[in-house]
Design an enzyme around this catalytic site. Structure first.
Site, PDB file in Angstrom:
ATOM      1  N   SER A 173       4.742  27.413  38.106  1.00 45.05           N
ATOM      2  CA  SER A 173       3.431  27.179  38.711  1.00 45.05           C
ATOM      3  C   SER A 173       2.389  26.952  37.618  1.00 45.05           C
ATOM      4  CB  SER A 173       3.055  28.366  39.604  1.00 45.05           C
ATOM      5  OG  SER A 173       1.927  28.057  40.392  1.00 45.05           O
ATOM      6  N   ASN A 174       1.116  27.057  37.944  1.00 47.53           N
ATOM      7  CA  ASN A 174       0.036  26.875  36.964  1.00 47.53           C
ATOM      8  C   ASN A 174      -1.124  27.793  37.335  1.00 47.53           C
ATOM      9  OD1 ASN A 174      -1.976  25.346  38.700  1.00 47.53           O
ATOM     10  ND2 ASN A 174      -0.177  24.027  38.910  1.00 47.53           N
TER      11      ASN A 174
END
Ligand code: CTP
Ligand code: CA
Length: 226
Positions: free
Chosen positions: A33-34
């Site tokens: 993810s980020n």
């Protein structure tokens, strides 16, 4: 005596907003993810709702509160985000503010990856995710009248955004200067250049709520002029 009513120029208009990161599963307990907070996308959804729009907010996992008066659809992966967006059509305007993961796993492990003594670490094969902004921009009969994307850039901000607008087929790009010199990355403020077919508008550095309010007003102006 006169009463003042809220000015709701987007009453009867439908809007779709994407926000937050996506999560791409590696196995049942792990993901890629980020750090997207969803703050800008959620603020845009709230600002459009305040102007009277019927708003669907498709959001990846964030810690933001659901904005008042907005239909919120919670998703994890980019594939799920795309399906939720397509299910929300038709809309008059779509704003893609999500930080969609560019890649997902080629193969999802059905059970947790385990270490085994002496074995090398697993290598993860990635494949591209669908591009939600480009897909909405090319949606033919169900294409929103106005499709808006973001571009976070650290150099050649406007030139990169102009190229990105053409590549994605969207109408407007909000180019966000995230260079260290701008001092805004990950913070409360954004420095926006609005790229349209007519040219570039430079907005002052302002809070994400102020960016959202200005964008919503600009969208209302555009949709009522056509
Ligand atoms: N976007 C999207 N779906 C994707 C990737 C991006 O909808 N799979 C949208 C974002 O929400 C944003 C715009 O496209 O509105 C630009 O995203 P960005 O990450 O800047 O562009 P990319 O085309 O992914 O290019 P790169 O990350 O290589 O700069
Ligand atoms: Ca990207």
């Amino acid at each position: 005596e006169a009463i003042s009513l809220p000015h709701q120029p987007l009453l009867g208009r439908r809007a779709l907003v994407t926000s937050g990161p996506t999560r791409e599963a590696i196995d049942p307990v792990r993901y890629i993810s980020n750090h997207s907070s969803g703050r800008q996308g959620h603020a845009i959804a709230a600002a459009l709702a305040r102007l009277g729009a019927d708003v669907t907010l498709v959001s990846g996992p964030v810690s933001q509160l659901d904005p008042a008066g907005v239909r919120v659809v919670k998703v994890e992966s980019a594939d799920q985000m795309l399906s939720a967006c397509q299910a929300a059509l038709p809309v008059d305007v779509a704003i893609c503010a999500a930080a969609v993961a560019d890649w997902k796993l080629a193969r999802l492990a059905g059970s947790k990856l385990k270490k085994s003594p002496g074995a090398p670490p697993p290598s993860l094969e990635l494949v591209p995710n669908p591009d939600i902004l480009a897909t909405l921009s090319a949606a033919g009969n169900s294409r929103p009248r106005l499709v808006v994307g973001f571009a976070a850039e650290t150099e050649e901000v406007v030139a990169n955004a102009v190229a990105k607008r053409a590549r994605k087929g969207c109408d407007w790009i909000l180019a966000n200067d995230v260079s260290p010199a701008s001092g805004t990355f990950g913070g409360e403020n954004n420095t926006i250049h609005l790229v349209t077919a007519d040219g570039v508008e430079d907005w002052p550095t302002q809070s994400k709520d102020a960016v959202a309010a200005r964008l919503a007003a600009r969208i209302a102006q555009h949709l009522t002029a056509i």
